[in-house]
Structure formats: C-alpha cells, structure tokens
Design a protein around this motif. Structure first.
Motif, PDB file in Angstrom:
ATOM      1  N   ALA A   1     -24.903  24.515  30.263  1.00  0.00           N
ATOM      2  CA  ALA A   1     -24.946  23.875  28.938  1.00  0.00           C
ATOM      3  C   ALA A   1     -26.110  22.896  28.865  1.00  0.00           C
ATOM      4  CB  ALA A   1     -23.626  23.151  28.659  1.00  0.00           C
ATOM      5  N   TYR A   2     -26.403  22.218  29.977  1.00  0.00           N
ATOM      6  CA  TYR A   2     -27.532  21.287  30.008  1.00  0.00           C
ATOM      7  C   TYR A   2     -28.853  22.045  29.931  1.00  0.00           C
ATOM      8  CZ  TYR A   2     -24.182  17.733  31.495  1.00  0.00           C
ATOM      9  OH  TYR A   2     -23.124  16.868  31.550  1.00  0.00           O
ATOM     10  N   VAL A   3     -28.978  23.117  30.694  1.00  0.00           N
ATOM     11  CA  VAL A   3     -30.220  23.882  30.685  1.00  0.00           C
ATOM     12  C   VAL A   3     -30.486  24.455  29.296  1.00  0.00           C
ATOM     13  CG1 VAL A   3     -31.412  25.866  31.668  1.00  0.00           C
ATOM     14  CG2 VAL A   3     -30.009  24.413  33.135  1.00  0.00           C
ATOM     15  N   LEU A   4     -29.471  25.084  28.699  1.00  0.00           N
ATOM     16  CA  LEU A   4     -29.647  25.709  27.388  1.00  0.00           C
ATOM     17  C   LEU A   4     -29.845  24.667  26.292  1.00  0.00           C
ATOM     18  CD1 LEU A   4     -26.892  28.476  27.677  1.00  0.00           C
ATOM     19  CD2 LEU A   4     -29.363  28.775  27.876  1.00  0.00           C
ATOM     20  N   GLY A   5     -29.068  23.589  26.350  1.00  0.00           N
ATOM     21  CA  GLY A   5     -29.165  22.574  25.302  1.00  0.00           C
ATOM     22  C   GLY A   5     -30.488  21.837  25.324  1.00  0.00           C
ATOM     23  N   TRP A   6     -30.896  21.383  26.498  1.00  0.00           N
ATOM     24  CA  TRP A   6     -32.141  20.622  26.593  1.00  0.00           C
ATOM     25  C   TRP A   6     -33.363  21.487  26.298  1.00  0.00           C
ATOM     26  CZ3 TRP A   6     -30.386  17.679  31.579  1.00  0.00           C
ATOM     27  CH2 TRP A   6     -29.710  16.519  31.197  1.00  0.00           C
ATOM     28  N   THR A   7     -33.350  22.730  26.751  1.00  0.00           N
ATOM     29  CA  THR A   7     -34.500  23.594  26.490  1.00  0.00           C
ATOM     30  C   THR A   7     -34.531  24.042  25.036  1.00  0.00           C
ATOM     31  OG1 THR A   7     -34.303  24.393  28.765  1.00  0.00           O
ATOM     32  CG2 THR A   7     -35.730  25.637  27.292  1.00  0.00           C
TER      33      THR A   7
ATOM     34  N   MET B   1     -23.588  21.646  24.544  1.00  0.00           N
ATOM     35  CA  MET B   1     -24.886  22.261  24.279  1.00  0.00           C
ATOM     36  C   MET B   1     -25.415  21.844  22.910  1.00  0.00           C
ATOM     37  SD  MET B   1     -25.912  26.290  24.643  1.00  0.00           S
ATOM     38  CE  MET B   1     -25.014  26.797  23.181  1.00  0.00           C
ATOM     39  N   PHE B   2     -24.523  21.762  21.912  1.00  0.00           N
ATOM     40  CA  PHE B   2     -24.927  21.331  20.575  1.00  0.00           C
ATOM     41  C   PHE B   2     -25.464  19.897  20.604  1.00  0.00           C
ATOM     42  CE2 PHE B   2     -23.609  18.913  16.794  1.00  0.00           C
ATOM     43  CZ  PHE B   2     -24.334  19.565  15.814  1.00  0.00           C
ATOM     44  N   CYS B   3     -24.740  18.995  21.268  1.00  0.00           N
ATOM     45  CA  CYS B   3     -25.170  17.588  21.311  1.00  0.00           C
ATOM     46  C   CYS B   3     -26.505  17.438  22.015  1.00  0.00           C
ATOM     47  CB  CYS B   3     -24.103  16.744  22.004  1.00  0.00           C
ATOM     48  SG  CYS B   3     -22.577  16.560  21.073  1.00  0.00           S
ATOM     49  N   LEU B   4     -26.694  18.170  23.113  1.00  0.00           N
ATOM     50  CA  LEU B   4     -27.955  18.065  23.848  1.00  0.00           C
ATOM     51  C   LEU B   4     -29.115  18.647  23.047  1.00  0.00           C
ATOM     52  CD1 LEU B   4     -26.667  19.082  27.395  1.00  0.00           C
ATOM     53  CD2 LEU B   4     -27.189  16.786  26.571  1.00  0.00           C
ATOM     54  N   MET B   5     -28.870  19.759  22.356  1.00  0.00           N
ATOM     55  CA  MET B   5     -29.932  20.391  21.583  1.00  0.00           C
ATOM     56  C   MET B   5     -30.349  19.509  20.405  1.00  0.00           C
ATOM     57  SD  MET B   5     -29.926  24.235  19.963  1.00  0.00           S
ATOM     58  CE  MET B   5     -29.587  24.931  21.569  1.00  0.00           C
TER      59      MET B   5
END
Length: 696
Positions: free
Chosen positions: A119-125, A393-397
């Motif tokens: 979730a961190y990898v997908l959200g941040w990228t 993932m939503f929050c990180l993105m």
C-alpha cells in the motif's frame, strides 16, 4: 553564440560526474582499509562526519540572502536535477529506513489492523501521477513561493492563507520529527554515542545545509544525497541477492525466495516449539488482562513483590547481576495508575498479537488476511483488511499531491514544461528504489527464517546486542520457552531497523553497514531540510502582505525565516528525543493530515471557479478537524490513557488512514458552503436590483 542554458547544464553534469567518481573511490578505499584491519569503531564515524561535511560545504557555498534564491532556488533548476532533488526529498527516513521493514512485518497485503507494505509503494508512487497531472504545473504557472501563497492569491483575505500556513506547520512538523528521529538512530549506531547526542550531531548537518542558503542550498545538497542513498540502497540488496540467488538483479529474481518463504512459513506454523511460544504469550496476555481489572491494586502488589524479591536476593547473597535485573524491573514499573493502564494494555495487545502464527505476522505473499470464500468471520476479516489497504493507499496517494514541501520543489524549475518533465524524472528516480524494496524485504525475511531462527541463544550474532543498546524497542530477543534455541516467535524486529541491519544480517562487510547508514542519513537529512524550510516559510513568509495579487518579500524576511528555521529545528529535535512513535506511523499520519487539509482546497480552487473564500476555509477546517479528531478518538494509546475501552474505529479504518474520512468531508464542506455563498450573493444582487428599480 553558445547557449548559456546548455553550458550551465553541462557544468552541472561535470560536477555530478566528479562527485560520483570520488564517492565510488572513497567506498573502494574504505573496503581496502577494512580488509587491512581498520577498526569498526573508526568506520562508522568516517562515514558519518565526511558525508555531513560534504553537505555542509555545499550549503555554505550556496549561501544566499536573495529572496528568489532562498525560497525557490532562482527558478532555474533543470528538470533532471530537480527530479533528483525531489526523489531525495521524497526518499525520507520512512522510505529508506522503514518501508522495507513495513513489507517485512506486514507482507504484501497485511491484516485488518496493519495494511500491507505494498500500500505504501503503490500509494506513494501513484501520488506523483496526481502531482504531475493536477497540481504542480498549475501552481508553477502562478509564479508563487509557497503553497499558502496560492490561497492568498486565489481567495484573498487573511484566513485561507493563515489556515494553509497552520496546516503546513502541523503536517510538516509531524513529518520532520520522524526524520530527526531517524537521524538520531543512525548517528548513534554509527558513532556509539547516546541517541540524544546522535540527534544533535545530525541536527548540525541539517542546519548547515538549509540555514544559510534556503532552497538553493537544499536543492544541490539533495542532488548529492540522492546519489548516496541510491548506492546505499542498491549495493546491499544486490549483494544479498547474489549471496542467496547467484545474481545481483534482486527485483527480477526475488520471486524464487517467495516460494521458499512460503514453505518455511508452513513449517514454522506446524512447529511444536513455535506453538509452545504462542501458548506462553497467551498466558502472559491473560496475566495483563487480570492486572487491568484493578490497575492500582495490581501496581502496588507488583511493586511489593519486586521489593521483597530484592530483599531476599540480598539476604541470600545472590549474584549481583540477578539483583540488578530485579532493580531494573522495579525501575521500569509504571509510575501511576494511568501509565500502568496504558502500558499493560499495550503489553496485553502485543502478547495477544503474538499468540497468532508466525509471531503475529501475516503470511508474506497473501493478498489480504482472511478468506473471501471461507466462514463469515474469515470473509469479514478479508473485507476489513482489503478496505484498510485501499484506505491507506488512498491517503498516501492524495497526501503526496498535497504535501507543501514537495509541491514547493516544483516552483524551482524554469518553466511549466520543465515542471512536467521534472515530475517524470522524479518518478523514474524513485522507481529505482521502490521496485527494489519488496525484493529487500523478501531477502531479509528469508535470511531471518533460514539463517537466524534455530540458532542457539549463546551463539547469536553480536549485532543483535549492539542494536538493542541503541534502542531496546528496535529488537527483542527472548528465550520464552526456555529451550535455548531461537524460535521465530521469540524475535521481534522493528520496522525502523530492517534496512539498517541488512548488511550485518546478511554477513556483509562492515563497510556496507556504514554505507547503508550514510544512505539513511542522507535520506533523513534531505527531507528534514525541505520540511524545516517549509515550516519556517509558513511562520514568517506566509505572513507577508499581499498587494494587488502579488506576494512581496524582502531581505529582512529572509533573515527572519533563517532564525525561525533554527528555532523549529531545536523544537523538533526535543520532540524526537522523546521517541513518540515509529517513523512509518508519524509519516503516514502526516500524509493523512496533509491530504485532508490541502487536497480538496487545492483541487477545488484550481478547477472550480465557484469556490469561495468561506467555502475553502470551511473545507480546510472540516477536513483537518475530522482527521485529527479521528486519529485521537481511535488511537489505542490515547484510549488507554483515558481509560476508554479498545475500539472506536469507523468501519474498522486504522487511525493513520483518517484522511479517508477527512478528504471527502473537505470536498463536501467546500461545495456546500460555496454553493450557499453564491446563492446568497445572487439573491443579494437581485434584491439590490429590486430596490434600485423601485426607487426609479
């Protein structure tokens, strides 16, 4: 006639090439020195001090008092170099130090309480797609200095800009505390000094980079820091992959280790020794639950028992180490009933978590916890873990597209087109590390399961005790079932040490450990520089007057910004010394807060001309207020401190993903209040027209 822009870029290429050659030569020299007998006690400081001094020299060389240079690096940073600086700014202590740890502890999919590391990898990228498509080019076209400037120019008045400045301070301060915590962790490990002294050592490097030259110095320091952290990340991962798989291409070959991890997990779940450890954890959880029935009485009883034990040991002439151990247990008892309730509640939950297979860790390759085709409980767990994964993932993105210190980086390019190219370069540079991070987590987990688990306690490697001295919370190794053999359920590694301990865990030369620590230091310093500048800008520059839609700055404000930066850095260091939470938790919470505070206001302000001043104020207050409120309401530590029962979750969403509720609330508040404002304005204009018509 030669193109001055092309000549400038070639000069930058030449300087960067010389640094890369020099840094590689330094690594080879250190490797030779270690083989020749250089002590480990010297290797760590040698990596720490020269790297900090290089950053300091760049900061001093790029010193400036010109506002355009100090705030936006003169708006002449080429796209590729801004991409490198942005990648370094982005690869914070959380990404470099803790992301691999999150994947190690939570696997790919994670659980309902702990969403998986992907979730961190997908959200941040993925957030950089929003930055490039929605936000950065349009902000750059407005020729601003900070994100709060947008609110002043777009909406006018005092409150939109003031709230934006307060939001920038809040989310950036939470973020910078995590970076300084990482700096202290690395500096204390490299030099052997206390954690608090390590924070001060790193803080000196931060201030030398950002205090004198602002964004101009930070930009070129971050370019150099990206090279350091890139090599520091790729070299140990490639080395570990070559050791385990016979190839350095870790991202392409680590799938083989996933199959082996799955088989090892099955064996560990069925192991009688592991089941015995789980049973003991269940017994401990029951004991903590019994204490919590009457915390005051239990605390007094525990204190009396330990004092009596110390008296008996003294009377029997017991070994001094046993007496000191009992004294340490007495010193670590909670001070009062409230702290006892908080500490024992946390310990009870940790023990309950470790009663699950694999010490409470999910299986590494599972999509989500539970089973969509299983029992009703398994289906509910599957839905819950999937929802938490998507919420995080939503929050990180969305938070990526809202962080003020990141958006300010795109003010430094020469044109809007360069800003778009810079976002593409940033994504490429970041992907070099993010595609390798899942491979690192898998390689480390295999190394622990295959090489560490099953070892005798009297033959454990020395690095375990060394890391425990840095911070006991980073690693816990305890012979719970008393068989003298380390089980997987008896070792607990914190997310913050997985990457830093990778070289020692894999048996690599200590020079690689020094390189990894230098890379982690570069990641933390680069992000801390940008965050501190953002906070000081918000406190000083974002109170500057706006006249005719133009932001006015002066040399005096630059000087005030520098002193504000110094004060904020000292305050953040004091908070980081308290070790308030893990790096990954602090960073994730700051993303949620930034998303709820800024994203609705930025998107509505850029794309809907009907957005009003009162609408954006209402949206920022609603988003930030709901996010902060939910973080406190659902925080286990906060509920335990107030004596509230566990729970308080909405739809089971984890507190760090509070932006999942705050972002929609911000959009709704902006839309509703702006609609009512426009309706009232139209009704007022009609009423004025009617009065004018009657007077005629």
């Amino acid at each position: 006639m030669a193109d001055p822009t092309r000549a400038y870029e070639w000069r930058l290429h030449r300087h960067l090439g010389l640094f890369v050659v020099g840094f590689v030569a330094f690594l080879l020299l250190m490797a030779w020195a270690e083989r020749a007998g250089l002590s480990r006690g010297w290797i760590g400081p040698i990596f720490l001090f020269p790297s900090v001094m290089v950053y300091a020299v760049i900061g001093i060389y790029a010193r400036t008092t010109d506002p355009e240079d100090f705030y936006v690096a003169g708006r002449r940073v080429p796209a590729m170099y801004n991409g490198m600086a942005t990648a370094a700014d982005w690869m914070s202590a959380a990404s470099f130090i803790s992301l691999a740890g999150a994947l190690y502890l939570q696997g790919f999919g994670g659980t309902a309480a702990q969403p998986g590391g992907l979730a961190y990898v997908l959200g941040w990228t993925g957030g950089f797609c929003l930055v490039g498509l929605l936000i950065a080019p349009r902000l750059r076209a407005m020729q601003l200095y900070t994100v709060p400037d947008f609110f002043a120019v777009r909406f006018g008045g005092r409150w939109p800009r003031l709230l934006a400045a307060l939001g920038a301070v809040a989310c950036s301060f939470m973020y910078v505390v995590a970076q300084i915590y990482g700096v202290g962790l690395i500096a204390s490990r490299l030099t052997g000094v206390q954690f608090e002294i390590g924070i001060l050592l790193g803080l000196g490097g931060i201030l030398l980079c950002s205090f004198l030259g602002g964004m101009r110095a930070i930009t070129w320091t971050q370019v150099v820091q990206y090279i350091v952290l890139l090599l520091a990340f790729l070299i140990p991962v490639s080395w570990l992959a070559y050791k385990q798989l016979g190839t350095p291409m870790a991202p392409l070959a680590f799938g083989e280790q996933l199959l082996k991890i799955e088989r090892l997990e099955t064996q560990l779940i069925a192991s009688p020794a592991e089941q015995q450890v789980r049973a003991i954890h269940l017994q401990r959880a029951s004991e903590f639950a019994a204490r919590l029935q009457n915390p005051a009485e239990s605390l007094a009883r525990e204190r009396d028992l330990l004092e009596e034990r110390i008296r008996l040991l003294r009377a029997q002439g017991a070994d001094f180490t046993l007496v000191m151990q009992a004294r340490r247990e007495l010193a670590h008892l909670p001070r009062d009933e409230a702290s006892a309730r908080e500490q024992w509640t946390r310990a009870m939950h940790e023990s309950l978590e470790r009663t699950e297979p694999l010490g409470g860790l999910p299986r590494h390759t599972q999509a989500f916890a539970g089973d969509p085709r299983g029992t009703s409980e398994e289906r509910a767990e599957f839905q819950q873990s999937r929802l938490n994964f998507l919420a995080l993932m939503f929050c990180l993105m969305v938070g990526t597209a809202s962080l003020p210190h990141l958006l300010t980086r795109f003010y430094t390019t020469p044109s809007v087109a360069d800003t778009r190219r810079s976002v593409a370069w940033s994504l490429g540079f970041i992907s070099l590390l993010y595609l390798t991070t899942p491979a690192l987590a898998a390689l480390v987990k295999y190394e622990v399961m295959q090489g560490l688990v099953g070892s005798s306690f009297d033959q454990l490697p020395h690095w375990i005790a060394q890391w425990a001295r840095v911070d006991p919370g980073l690693i816990s190794v305890q012979d719970i079932n008393g068989d003298g053999v380390l089980q997987f359920g008896e070792i607990r590694l914190a997310a913050d040490m997985i990457m830093l301990a990778t070289p020692e865990l894999g048996g690599l030369p200590y020079v690689v450990s020094g390189l990894v620590a230098a890379g982690g230091l570069a990641a933390a310093l680069s992000t801390a520089d940008g965050l501190l500048l953002t906070i000081s800008n918000a406190l000083v520059h974002d109170t500057a007057p706006i006249r005719n839609g133009v932001v006015r700055v002066s040399d005096n404000r630059v000087i005030l910004t520098k002193f504000a930066l110094l004060a904020v850095a000292m305050l953040a260091a004091a908070v980081a010394a308290l070790k308030p939470a893990e790096i990954i938790w602090l960073v994730t919470a700051s993303f949620s807060l930034a998303a709820a505070t800024f994203f609705p206001a930025l998107v509505m302000g850029l794309f809907w001309c009907g957005t009003t001043r009162r609408g954006v104020v209402a949206g920022m207050l609603a988003g930030a207020g709901l996010t902060l409120g939910y973080m406190l309401l659902a925080s286990p530590a906060w509920r335990a401190w107030w004596g509230l029962p566990p729970g308080g979750l909405w739809w089971g969403i984890h507190p760090v993903s509070a932006g999942f509720f705050g972002v929609p609330a911000g959009f709704a508040a902006i839309a509703l209040v702006s609609w009512f404002d426009r309706g009232a304005r139209v009704r007022g204009e009609r009423g004025d027209a009617g009065v004018a018509g009657g007077s005629l």
